[in-house]
Write an enzyme that holds these catalytic residues in place. Sequence first.
Site, mmCIF file in Angstrom:
data_model
loop_
_atom_site.group_PDB
_atom_site.id
_atom_site.type_symbol
_atom_site.label_atom_id
_atom_site.label_comp_id
_atom_site.label_asym_id
_atom_site.label_seq_id
_atom_site.Cartn_x
_atom_site.Cartn_y
_atom_site.Cartn_z
ATOM 1 N N GLY A 140 -3.493 5.411 5.426
ATOM 2 C CA GLY A 140 -3.866 5.156 4.125
ATOM 3 C C GLY A 140 -2.630 5.607 3.013
ATOM 4 N N VAL A 178 4.471 8.033 12.530
ATOM 5 C CA VAL A 178 3.509 8.531 13.351
ATOM 6 C C VAL A 178 2.621 9.711 12.725
ATOM 7 C CG1 VAL A 178 3.206 9.867 15.560
ATOM 8 C CG2 VAL A 178 5.131 8.499 15.597
ATOM 9 N N ASP A 185 -0.155 -0.645 17.946
ATOM 10 C CA ASP A 185 0.362 0.482 17.048
ATOM 11 C C ASP A 185 0.411 1.792 17.652
ATOM 12 O OD1 ASP A 185 0.719 1.283 13.882
ATOM 13 O OD2 ASP A 185 -0.892 2.456 14.833
ATOM 14 N N GLY A 190 0.429 9.102 10.183
ATOM 15 C CA GLY A 190 0.411 9.007 8.662
ATOM 16 C C GLY A 190 0.961 10.277 8.056
ATOM 17 N N GLU A 223 -3.303 -2.646 9.898
ATOM 18 C CA GLU A 223 -2.085 -3.416 9.625
ATOM 19 C C GLU A 223 -2.514 -4.709 9.104
ATOM 20 O OE1 GLU A 223 0.954 -1.976 10.942
ATOM 21 O OE2 GLU A 223 -0.415 -0.374 10.687
ATOM 22 N N THR A 273 0.920 -1.212 0.066
ATOM 23 C CA THR A 273 0.024 -0.053 -0.126
ATOM 24 C C THR A 273 0.964 1.288 -0.050
ATOM 25 O OG1 THR A 273 -1.697 -1.201 1.165
ATOM 26 C CG2 THR A 273 -1.717 0.959 1.270
ATOM 27 N N VAL A 274 1.826 1.478 1.003
ATOM 28 C CA VAL A 274 2.424 2.729 0.966
ATOM 29 C C VAL A 274 3.681 2.567 0.011
ATOM 30 C CG1 VAL A 274 3.943 3.910 2.672
ATOM 31 C CG2 VAL A 274 2.207 2.691 3.604
ATOM 32 N N GLU A 302 9.258 10.355 9.282
ATOM 33 C CA GLU A 302 7.948 11.241 9.544
ATOM 34 C C GLU A 302 6.664 10.321 9.434
ATOM 35 O OE1 GLU A 302 7.667 14.773 10.064
ATOM 36 O OE2 GLU A 302 5.779 13.687 10.753
ATOM 37 N N LYS A 334 3.821 4.376 18.756
ATOM 38 C CA LYS A 334 3.804 5.741 18.138
ATOM 39 C C LYS A 334 4.015 6.395 19.166
ATOM 40 C CE LYS A 334 1.079 4.924 14.058
ATOM 41 N NZ LYS A 334 -0.120 4.666 13.530
#
Length: 400
Positions: free
Chosen positions: A297, A127, A196, A129, A185, A11-12, A124, A200
């Site tokens: 996202g 935490v 999660d 998004g 996740e 996804t990322v 960055e 963070k």
Amino acid sequence: MINVAVLGYGTVGSGVVEVINKNQDIVNKRAGQEIKVKYVLDLRDFPGDPVQEILVHDYNIILNDPEVDIVVEVMGGINPAYGFVKSALEAGKSVATSNKELVAAHGAELLKVAKNNNVNFLFEASVGGGIPVIRALIRSLTADDITEITGILNGTTNYILSKMSAEGSDFDSVLKKAQEKGYAERNPEADVEGYDACRKIAILTSLVCGKQVDYQDIYTEGITKITDTDIKYAKAMGCTIKLFGTSKFEEDKIYSMVAPFVIPTDHVLGNVNDVFNGVFMHGNMLGDTMFYGKGAGKLPTASAVVSDVVDEAKHMGKNIMTIWEEEKIELGNILERKCKFFARVKSSKADVENTFGAVTYVEIPDVTDEVAFVTDVISEGDFQEKIKNLDLVSRIRTTL
Ligand code: HSE
């Protein structure tokens, strides 16, 4: 030209390639030179996707290519990400990552390796998004003594709680939607059990202290025990329920925890809904400040990763100083932390008052076989002792 290698085309990772391609002109302008994705590493093949032309299955091709300046690690998990990142830094390549597990566990060490090799390790996206909260904390809020960070730090659970509250949807179907949208996740337990958010808040707290806060030391409770009835009670109080990651920095003690809180809807974080995250901080000079944006996202997260790539391109051959030493900080005992509690019990009001003194009762029309109330401010330890006298149904901390 800066050559980038992206580790992981999930996804990322696919978002990172998309952001660099779509915003090519603006990204190149801000980086001061052309940013080119030279490789994408993934175990899978992607027939029909143009990425196939730059796809590699062997990390050593990237590691041994002196033309690769920046490695983007968006695989998630500790292994093999840790080994890949460390070896990239040792080989003189900067790294940008969204991997909160890796950063929470090895951030201090990887920053040291980056410094020793005169490159950068930026995170960055780990935490909040897409919210630029880490850069703000370590590069902008440098004049302040930070006394509190409280955030809605997990998009999936905020999405679930928001939908349960607004639409009366059930937990499982909303979680499924969050997974489809690419928020959750791989193992959604990490979201719903608070793990999660825990990583963070550990990262943010470490950055405030400049020392290591082990996420394993942070008391963590997720949202799996929150029911429709809790949400109805919250509404009756003009409140909403949010999963907080919170650290309070008191004189020589730091109290950190992850837990659901009943908060008034007019609380600064009360209207942070759906996949949005909000991070509230208090500085002794600045006062309150708040960061808001999409916490999960594909494109919001990728946007933050690419912002790190741009920063690294601008700092080639120069380490950006980030203070996070490996020396471990002992957190304050959570039993000493004080707040109010909202509790539901199958006991009489007389028993409640004998135990807690004056409390504020809460009633909702369709529940008549229990007593619900809000305590005064009390320490976690005292609450745990006192509640043993009553027949507890559930309890949630509250900022009321
Ligand atoms: N699963 C995470 C969340 C992704 O829902 O916030 C972003 O870190």
